[in-house]
Write an enzyme that holds these catalytic residues in place. Structure first.
Site, short mmCIF file in Angstrom:
data_model
loop_
_atom_site.label_atom_id
_atom_site.label_comp_id
_atom_site.label_asym_id
_atom_site.label_seq_id
_atom_site.Cartn_x
_atom_site.Cartn_y
_atom_site.Cartn_z
CG ASP A 122 -2.09 -0.70 1.18
OD1 ASP A 122 -2.31 -1.21 0.10
OD2 ASP A 122 -2.87 -0.76 2.14
CG ASP B 196 -4.60 0.17 5.40
OD1 ASP B 196 -5.30 -0.21 4.44
OD2 ASP B 196 -4.07 1.29 5.43
CG ASP C 104 -6.37 -3.88 1.73
OD1 ASP C 104 -6.70 -3.72 0.55
OD2 ASP C 104 -5.89 -2.98 2.43
#
Length: 1171
Positions: free
Chosen positions: A471, A792, A796
């Site tokens: 990310d 997070d 996901d």
């Protein structure tokens, strides 16, 4: 479900008495439990009938819907007594004795135990015919009075060493279990939840929740208790963990206010009053039934079908934790969502993850070594028995007399014990120990490096990682957002604008739009310490906007006080599809106003007006939008800023708009302004990414941000470098390129993209999952890619589960992400991932070091015992001595070599990959080289030692003679050589300096010195039990000198280039493609139901049969035309990939036919179809 006698044991003592009256509260425990079993309309009806409404329920529970409970310890205590505590008792851990019993089940140990007991029994039995001459006095057996006293010693010593091994193994398992439970309780303690107490929002540990608490729930939460919704905004819950329905359930006060523990908040936010906790919550009831049912089941059949299977909570990654641990994993969590409970129960007995790379290789190697050892020991016993029988009954012509039977049996037991000893030394039972110690040690140390490992083998898999999909926000950047540029009233401000220069009408609109249309849980608090930055609580993008309001010298809290959260008319919360958030409020004139904020290029398309510098509306057409994008948004994005558009729209009060028609409502907006939010790159990230790239790991950025922003940040981090051949794509374009006309994803198309892809922007969670799956399933490289993913958000989850290693963020991560992950980064920092890679590689190397050392000892000890037994009818190394050597090389060496700390140099090589053998050519060279040296020395001593040292020969000595100095010297020299070779074993890549960093590992030093000390004691004072005779100083010095020779010899071996030794084979490959086991079939369990699996298993066997024939034909024709072997291999892999990627095992390009590989041409492009 309501009648739960089995769970009575779990209630607190007073609870049973008080169960039927409410102890001063208006609801009994039973009443609340039965209330929570209702859903939808039934539940609303029940609440209306019994309490009037939710506020009535709050009054009965003596709590305030807005201010929560007041801090009153006596009241809290009383609530706990009546309604229980928020804790589900875990299943009992195995006791130490159970672990000892399990360790005793080891086959080799059982053989040893039997041998020792027979030996003991015979030593106490003095047969009448013992002295009879007729029984023969063959060298190689026989007892007299001298031996009669000491005869029991060997049996006892073997038993003692068995006890040692068992205790070490059991203690190790016990400490591992204890460590794991400690880890779980740490994860549980870290899980906190927001509740309102005394009108203040506080975060409390989940275990401290009590009935009557007012809890704030938001996107990504895993609900820790049952409750009734008081107020909600666009709330959607994933209840699949309890109901098996995968559709998200919309919750609202009017339609369905019941919220259940163990379910996930997928969208929206709200407040609920807690009505049931711990064993009385819905999850608790199921757990209690399982717990109680489990014990009964176990009594019925002890087939080890883990009852907690259903509780294994659909962890498709439940990496071999035993049921107990999995159940305790999260005390108040049920399934991770997605799958039906029924299917869960069926699946519970199926292992759900393919073996980790290392385990696969080790299992295979251990089996190979074990087989070799078994053959050697069998041959040894057969030769000894034959030699004895021929010598006694043929050469000496003796007759088998009845009274002699015990004597002969004693000989045979002696031979059997020698055989077993060979087997014991050959079997590397230290391997599992080394792996466990290495992993446990790493996990402990990784904790200090901010890696909280949830699944032990994730640590080792990380060492093989070839790709990391990371990310952006919070991992590569600091996640401390600030507004640095803005475009308001036709003016582009490159820094903080002066509030007085902005039209007050625009400013008021802007402040209201930000204050009201940000989650009320997001706040900016004063700094904790003087001089520190203000604390940002909640969503960081929203914090940046609130900070912008404060910079404008306005107070957002005043606006919120005027318009409290419960007065908001409707909220469209942010989600990954909308990429915007909108809130509707009622205006004093009866009309409505909608405030909206979101990704600028998405929201600007919905704007038809914009405010000019005077605060008046101006038409905003497509041409204006293009200009705005070119002049404002792209320059901001190229500076690495995230751009957010803020807009509003007014509606008349009559007729009331159709609020559910979201596309209509959030359209025709007026743009107030655009802000550019900076999220600075973490200072340590560029260096960490450089390390990854040097270590052969490709870092890809997957983000929801604008492509220009993402590209700018990627360049700052070093993910993309000028002059490199890479591609950056947006989610839409990515999907267009990988899908065919029917909209299906094609692996071939994906394979053209992922190798060069470095940035995937504006991506949805599904894109992330598609990318991860595509990289893992790809067969274009010779190695299967090992992918790590960071995440997070709630969505996901699928990507984290699919990845080989999932990293969740400890600070910013939602509970759902943490539960789907293997490792939690406690500081959300990318550089901690690099440390995880280092530790993972270290585990791998530690085990290779241990193998290099152990196999040298194995080879030498087995050959010595075997030849010694064949030539001199007795092994030069006695059973007890062998067991001591076994202890050194197994238990101690695994401790010494498995605890080597990692060094930066580990990051200078490429990942080993799934097919790289555990024992490389260099290691094989070291193993055989040192074995040759040791064998030469030992055989020289065995056959010429007595001449060299001028002592009596120990060869062919009758068994009742006392231990000879000759054999003691052989034993001592052997151990000395092992000790010095242990230092050589510290290096496995042919480095010359074996002492490098030796003092940084105190465990290694203390074990080597400790072993040396014990060896002195054994030789000088061991006497009869260890078959040792004390040595003098000169003999000791010779033994030491020969041992030191190992180090010199190590340098000689290092000088021989491995490339010249073509004859050396590698060993310990990863599992090949043919070895698809049921376990691997279960890998994709989450996508297959049972009937389909049966069908598929048939299919696979059929395809496999076809494939084998096909491949054999391919190989034959390959040799004929020396064409492409790769083509054959590829074709098979494509057949298997068509079976819905049934397994994830890599293509075996390590095929031993190196000749074919060498001549292989470009491949067989036509070979992709099935006949």
């Amino acid at each position: 479900m309501g009648d739960l006698n089995s769970s009575v044991d779990f209630y607190p003592k007073n609870q049973r008495r008080e169960q039927n009256h409410a102890g001063g509260f208006g609801c009994t425990l039973q009443e609340l439990r039965s209330l929570m079993e209702l859903r939808g309309a039934e539940a609303i009806q029940k609440i209306q009938d019994s309490y009037g409404d939710v506020n009535g329920l709050c009054r009965r529970l003596k709590t305030s819907p807005t201010e929560g409970l007041s801090e009153n310890i006596a009241d809290f205590e009383k609530r706990r007594q009546i309604y229980g505590v928020n804790f589900i008792p875990p299943k009992k851990a195995k006791t130490f004795l159970q672990l000892v019993w399990e360790a005793l089940q080891d086959v080799t140990l059982i053989i040893l135990e039997i041998a020792a007991i027979v030996s003991l029994g015979l030593s106490f039995y003095a047969p009448p015919g013992e002295q009879s001459e007729n029984c023969g006095n063959v060298s190689g057996g026989g007892h007299d009075e001298g031996e009669a006293e000491a005869g029991w010693i060997e049996g006892a010593a073997i038993l003692l060493s068995v006890i040692c091994v068992v205790l070490v193994t059991a203690f190790n398992d016990w400490s591992k279990e204890k460590q794991f439970r400690g880890l779980q309780s740490r994860i549980e303690q870290e899980q906190r939840f927001s509740v309102i107490r005394n009108a203040q929002v506080v975060q409390i540990p989940v275990a401290e929740l009590i009935v009557g608490d007012i809890a704030q729930i938001k996107y990504g939460d895993l609900l820790p208790a049952d409750g009734v919704l008081i107020q909600g905004n666009d709330l959607k819950i994933d209840e699949s963990s309890l109901t098996g329905e995968s559709d998200h359930v919309r919750k609202s006060v009017e339609k369905d206010p019941m919220l259940l523990s163990g379910t996930h908040v997928m969208e929206g936010s709200g407040r609920m009053v807690v009505t049931a906790i711990g064993v009385n919550s819905q999850t608790g009831i199921i757990f209690t039934l399982l717990g109680a049912g489990g014990e009964e089941e176990e009594k019925k059949d002890k087939k080890g079908k883990q009852q907690d299977g259903a509780v294994e909570t659909n962890q498709n990654k439940a990496k071999k934790q035993d049921g107990a641990v999995a159940m305790e994993m999260q005390p108040l969590k049920s399934a991770e969502g997605g799958e039906m409970e029924e299917r869960e129960k069926k699946k519970s007995s199926v292992p759900k993850k393919e073996k980790s790379v290392l385990q696969g290789k080790l299992t295979k190697l251990a089996v190979q070594i074990g087989k070799a050892g078994l053959v050697m020991s069998a041959i040894t016993v057969i030769i000894l028995v034959l030699y004895f029988v021929i010598q006694t009954f043929v050469v000496d012509g003796k007759v088998w007399l009845a009274e002699c039977t015990p004597v002969y049996v004693q000989y045979f037991v002696k031979f059997f014990i020698i055989g077993v000893t060979v087997l014991v030394v050959a079997v590397p039972e230290g391997l599992p120990l080394a792996v466990t110690i290495s992993l446990a040690y790493s996990v402990k140390k990784m904790m200090k490096d901010n890696n909280l490992v949830r699944h032990l083998d994730a640590c080792e898999t990380m060492g093989n990682a070839t790709a990391i999909c990371s990310d952006k926000t919070g991992t590569l950047t600091t996640n401390r957002m600030t507004v640095v540029q803005s475009y308001i009233g036709d003016i582009h401000n490159k820094d903080k604008p002066d509030p007085s220069s902005i039209n007050h009408k625009i400013l008021d609109l802007l402040v209201n739009a930000i204050a009201i249309n940000c989650a009320y849980t997001t706040n900016i608090l004063p700094p904790e310490k003087e001089g520190a930055l203000p604390q940002q609580i909640g969503n960081k993008t929203e914090c940046a906007l609130l900070g912008f309001v404060l910079n404008m010298q306005r107070d957002y809290q005043l606006v919120r006080d005027q318009i409290p959260e419960e007065t908001l008319y409707k909220v469209y919360t942010f989600n990954s599809v909308r990429k915007s958030m909108s809130t509707i409020v009622r205006l004093p004139n009866g009309g409505f106003r909608l405030y909206s904020k979101g990704a600028s290029e998405i929201l600007l398309k919905k704007c038809s007006n914009i405010l000019n510098s005077a605060g008046d509306l101006r038409a905003f057409r497509a041409r204006d939008r293009e200009e705005m994008v070119k002049k404002v948004i792209e320059p901001m994005a190229c500076d690495g800023l995230r751009t957010i558009c803020i807009a509003y729209r007014d509606f008349p009060g009559v007729p009331e708009p159709e609020w559910d028609n979201e596309n209509e409502i959030v359209g025709d907006l007026t743009c107030i302004g655009i802000v550019g939010i900076e999220d600075p790159v973490r200072p340590e990230v560029p260096e960490a990414i450089r390390k990854c790239q040097r270590a052969g790991i490709t870092v890809r950025m997957v983000t929801g941000d604008n492509i220009n922003t993402a590209r700018a940040i990627a360049a700052k981090c070093g993910i993309i470098q000028p002059g490199e051949d890479f591609i950056c794509l947006e989610g839409k374009e990515f999907n267009r390129r990988i899908r065919n006309e029917k909209g299906e994803i094609e692996q071939e198309r994906l394979d053209k993209i992922w190798p060069k892809l470095r940035v995937l922007a504006r991506s949805s969670p599904t894109d992330k999952h598609t990318l991860v799956k595509g990289i893992i399933d790809s067969t274009i490289g010779e190695q299967r890619q090992v992918v790590a993913v960071t995440g997070d958000g709630t969505n996901d989850g699928p990507a984290l589960k699919k990845a080989d290693v999932g990293f969740a963020m400890g600070l910013a991560g939602t509970d759902v992400a943490k539960e789907a992950s293997d490792i939690i980064l406690t500081d959300d920092n990318f550089s901690s991932i690099v440390k995880a890679v280092m530790w993972g590689r270290n585990v791998y190397d530690s085990i290779s070091k241990f193998l290099q050392f152990q196999l040298t000892v194995n080879v030498v000890a087995v050959i010595v015992a075997f030849t010694g037994a064949c030539i001199t009818q007795d092994s030069p190394l006695k059973a007890v001595q062998m067991l001591w050597v076994n202890l050194i090389m197994d238990t101690f060496a695994s401790l010494a070599l498995a605890t080597e700390p990692p060094t930066e140099s580990l990051l200078l090589r490429k990942p080993y990959g799934r097919n790289k053998p555990l024992i490389s050519r260099t290691m094989m060279k070291n193993i055989l080289g040192h074995a040759v040296y040791q064998l030469i020395i030992i055989f020289t001593l065995l056959f010429a030692g007595e001449i060299f040292f001028d002592i009596d020969s120990g060869r062919n000595a009758p068994l009742h003679s006392p231990p000879s100095e000759h054999y003691t010297i052989i034993f001592n020299t052997f151990v000395m050589m092992q000790l010095f070779n242990e230092i050589n074993a510290r290096k496995i890549h042919g480095e010359r300096n074996v002492f490098d960093n030796i003092f940084s590992n105190p465990i290694f030093c203390s074990i080597v010195l400790g072993t040396f000390g014990v060896q002195i004691v054994i030789v000088q004072f061991g006497g009869k039990p260890f078959s040792c005779s004390p040595l003098n100083t000169q003999q000791w010095l010779w033994c030491l000198f020969v041992g030191l020779g190992e180090l010199v010899w190590g340098q000689v071996i290092a000088s021989i280039p491995t490339s010249h030794l073509k004859c050396l084979k590698e060993a310990g490959h990863g599992p090949g493609k043919d070895e698809i086991t049921d376990e691997d079939l279960a890998e994709d369990e989450d996508e297959i139901d049972h009937a389909e699996r049966e069908l598929r298993r048939g299919q696979i066997l059929w395809f496999r049969g076809l494939n084998r024939i096909q491949t054999q034909m391919e190989v034959v024709s390959t040799f004929k035309r020396s064409g492409s072997f790769q083509g054959a291999v590829r074709r098979r892999s494509s057949v298997l990939s068509q079976l819905h990627d049934v397994t994830n095992i890599s293509t075996p390009t390590h095929v031993i036919l190196s000749a074919a590989n060498a001549t292989s041409s470009a491949g067989n492009p036509g070979g992709e179809s099935i006949p």
